[in-house]
Design a protein around this motif. Structure first.
Motif, short mmCIF file in Angstrom:
data_model
loop_
_atom_site.label_atom_id
_atom_site.label_comp_id
_atom_site.label_asym_id
_atom_site.label_seq_id
_atom_site.Cartn_x
_atom_site.Cartn_y
_atom_site.Cartn_z
N THR A 245 0.95 -1.25 -0.02
CA THR A 245 0.10 -0.11 0.09
C THR A 245 0.85 1.23 -0.11
OG1 THR A 245 -1.82 -1.28 1.12
CG2 THR A 245 -1.98 1.14 1.07
N ILE A 246 1.88 1.19 0.72
CA ILE A 246 2.73 2.31 0.70
C ILE A 246 3.71 2.50 -0.48
CG2 ILE A 246 4.91 3.32 2.05
CD1 ILE A 246 3.81 1.79 4.56
N ASP A 247 4.14 1.27 -1.01
CA ASP A 247 4.93 1.25 -2.10
C ASP A 247 4.13 1.83 -3.30
OD1 ASP A 247 7.21 0.47 -0.83
OD2 ASP A 247 6.88 -1.68 -1.22
N SER A 248 2.91 1.55 -3.48
CA SER A 248 2.29 1.73 -4.61
C SER A 248 1.96 3.26 -4.64
CB SER A 248 0.90 0.88 -4.98
OG SER A 248 0.11 1.44 -3.85
N THR A 249 2.10 3.69 -3.44
CA THR A 249 1.71 5.43 -3.28
C THR A 249 2.88 5.99 -3.77
OG1 THR A 249 0.09 4.78 -1.65
CG2 THR A 249 0.79 7.10 -1.78
N ARG A 250 4.02 5.25 -3.55
CA ARG A 250 5.42 6.11 -4.00
C ARG A 250 5.45 6.02 -5.46
NH1 ARG A 250 8.85 5.80 0.51
NH2 ARG A 250 8.55 3.98 1.83
N THR A 251 4.75 5.23 -6.43
CA THR A 251 5.05 5.42 -7.70
C THR A 251 3.81 6.07 -8.26
OG1 THR A 251 3.97 2.92 -7.72
CG2 THR A 251 6.25 3.21 -7.85
N MET A 252 2.85 6.23 -7.42
CA MET A 252 1.41 6.81 -7.94
C MET A 252 1.77 8.24 -8.42
SD MET A 252 -2.04 7.49 -5.54
CE MET A 252 -2.21 5.86 -5.19
N ILE A 253 1.06 8.89 -9.40
CA ILE A 253 1.34 10.18 -9.89
C ILE A 253 0.84 11.15 -8.78
CG2 ILE A 253 0.37 11.66 -11.70
CD1 ILE A 253 0.17 9.23 -13.50
N PRO A 254 1.64 12.14 -8.41
CA PRO A 254 1.30 13.06 -7.44
C PRO A 254 -0.16 13.45 -7.50
CG PRO A 254 3.31 13.72 -8.27
CD PRO A 254 2.93 12.52 -9.20
N TYR A 255 -0.87 13.20 -6.47
CA TYR A 255 -2.38 13.27 -6.43
C TYR A 255 -2.86 14.11 -4.96
CZ TYR A 255 -7.08 11.36 -6.72
OH TYR A 255 -8.32 11.01 -6.78
N ASP A 256 -3.71 14.63 -5.05
CA ASP A 256 -4.58 15.03 -4.17
C ASP A 256 -5.73 14.29 -3.69
OD1 ASP A 256 -3.21 17.17 -2.64
OD2 ASP A 256 -4.45 18.89 -3.72
N SER A 257 -5.69 13.63 -2.26
CA SER A 257 -6.56 12.85 -1.86
C SER A 257 -8.12 13.61 -1.93
CB SER A 257 -6.55 12.19 -0.55
OG SER A 257 -6.72 13.11 0.41
N SER A 258 -9.18 12.74 -2.15
CA SER A 258 -10.40 13.36 -1.87
C SER A 258 -10.75 13.91 -0.96
CB SER A 258 -11.47 12.06 -2.55
OG SER A 258 -11.49 11.42 -1.47
N MET A 259 -10.22 13.56 0.15
CA MET A 259 -10.76 14.27 1.43
C MET A 259 -9.86 15.50 1.63
SD MET A 259 -10.36 12.67 5.10
CE MET A 259 -12.20 11.94 5.23
N ARG A 260 -8.77 15.63 1.00
CA ARG A 260 -7.85 16.85 0.83
C ARG A 260 -8.48 17.83 0.14
NH1 ARG A 260 -2.30 18.80 -0.80
NH2 ARG A 260 -2.03 20.39 0.98
#
Lengths: 310, 310
Positions: A245-260
């Motif tokens: 879950t953490i690793d896949s977020t590292r490679t995710m295109i930078p993104y604001d979460s829906s809550m943010r």
């Protein structure tokens, strides 16, 4: 295959607009409920920029209220859970006898509000793993991922769920029917709880979080708590998913979460669906989530200080 | 009573300036180490606005470096712990043979750095329960409270500690010598950890925190963790102190915590002294403080994002 099903999209935002447009492109009759974008979309249609391919729908079945919507086979709930008080009014009309409601909302047990309106046996729930934003009226930008996993709210996987999955796949959607909706809900919470929560509590992007060693140590502990509460509820998720879950977020295109995004726009946040319900479910089975509870309390404080419309 | 002792104040800020000025007003020879305010105080003296009575010191023994300071009987360390790397240079000169160092810093085991320079048996530690701000060059506003509780860093209460307490009381300071420094340190942490920490993590005043039910519920849990870690360390603090810590903050004059002032000014925060050291001490005795640890990790993240000089 029998005739294609008719779909209703309750909430034409970043998520409902994207999936509805893909279904319409796939030849389905799709009816969209819109509020602020009604005039624009009626006139100009929907514009989708997607990493899977851009497209436009010039002619769209738009509705400003549910009164003008025909009965549909599948009603997709794509509102924020913070608007669920509207479901009683919104679901009755488009969901015809025998039709089903597919709840694509974040959180745990978010199907309960729809079930209270149409009955639990007509409700499906699904989680979406995708990065998508509405960037203008009728204009959706789909940045990354796109998977939907859904199943029946009560009981085993139904033929209706399988049929929807087949139609979605034909329409180009990465859809999967599951016989374990709770597993996929808890799996998604392993991301939503730390990343939605901390992106607001620490006013940071997911990239800033995964780049900081103290934030990563905290995220790991939070995910362990969620994983442990799932296990206590009888949901076995492989432990490797914690790091993944953490690793896949590292490679995710930078993104604001829906809550943010809600926080930055001073709107209500989905705190009860994503934090309150899992905390209550964990408590029932005697699981402790002290850090999740702390994040919940911090978010409630932040919302009280900042939300303009709560 | 023997001749009055000579004092050195290392760090003439809101706290060192106030107590040093009260001692000087009481007839002691007091030497103040100043940095940014040196010229102003040399020319205009110190101005104290205090809820106990305003006063001014027109003639002050000011020092821009320790080189010009005479040997003193008592050297009061009133720097932030974030500047403790300077102590080796700052303590040697003013602390004459037989003189003692009184460390008035926030946190746990903050005496260790001074002890490394002058030896543990010459170090006293103290906690201050007061609300005071520096509002301009040489201008200190003492808003509320004022109590100092101090004792020996190692071993039982010494005659030196008792004598300092007597001199301070004579000078109008609410000073108390204790034979249990660790108890008073943990007692203070029961306030510092939740209120310093959350005032930064939630960007809020202590009043905003005690007015919100979710924040209060969290504060209570955090104080319970600190209280539990103290108990596991053999420090018995009455349980009634948990509620009392919150209640006394309700009636406190609205006030920004020292950590929040550092945060708002983009300065380093005393995270290690107030959070890191207690967490390490708790770990040694097998006590868990998950919420305190989470707050520590959040503060480290916030400091990395925001501090200009870290």
């Amino acid at each position: 295959m029998s005739q294609r099903q008719r779909y209703a999209i309750i909430g034409t935002g970043a998520l409902g607009g994207l999936y509805g447009a893909m279904l319409a492109r796939g030849g389905h009759e799709v009816h969209f409920l819109l509020r602020s974008d009604f005039d624009h979309v009626t006139k100009h249609g929907l514009k989708i920029e997607s990493h899977l391919g851009d497209f436009e729908l010039s002619s769209v079945n738009t509705h400003a209220t549910v009164d003008s919507m025909p009965a549909c086979d599948v009603t997709i709930v794509a509102l924020k859970t913070t608007q669920n008080r509207l479901l009683e009014e919104l679901l009755t009309s488009p969901t015809r006898d025998g039709g089903v409601v597919l709840v694509l909302q974040n959180g745990l047990d978010v199907e309960a509000d729809s079930a209270a309106v149409v009955g639990a046996d007509r409700v499906l729930g699904g989680t979406c793993f995708l990065c998508t934003n509405k960037v203008g009226p009728g204009h959706i930008r789909h940045i990354d991922y796109g998977r939907i996993v859904f199943g029946n709210y009560s009981g085993a996987l139904s033929p209706a769920a399988v049929r929807i999955a087949e139609e979605m796949v034909t329409a180009g959607i990465d859809a999967n029917a599951t016989d374990d909706l709770l597993l996929t809900r808890w799996r998604k919470l392993m991301w939503n709880i730390p990343f939605n929560g901390l992106s607001v509590a620490l006013d940071a992007t997911t990239k800033q979080l995964v780049d900081d060693p103290h934030a990563v140590a905290l995220i790991e502990k939070i995910i362990q708590e969620v994983h442990g509460a799932a296990a206590a509820s009888g949901i076995e998720i492989p432990e490797t998913m914690i790091d993944k879950t953490i690793d896949s977020t590292r490679t995710m295109i930078p993104y604001d979460s829906s809550m943010r995004i809600d926080y930055l726009n001073r709107r209500p946040m989905e705190i009860e669906a994503i934090f309150g319900n899992p905390l209550r479910a964990a408590k029932k089975v005697g699981a402790e989530m002290p850090r999740v509870e702390m994040l919940y309390q911090q978010l409630k404080f932040i919302e009280a200080m900042r939300c303009d419309t709560c």
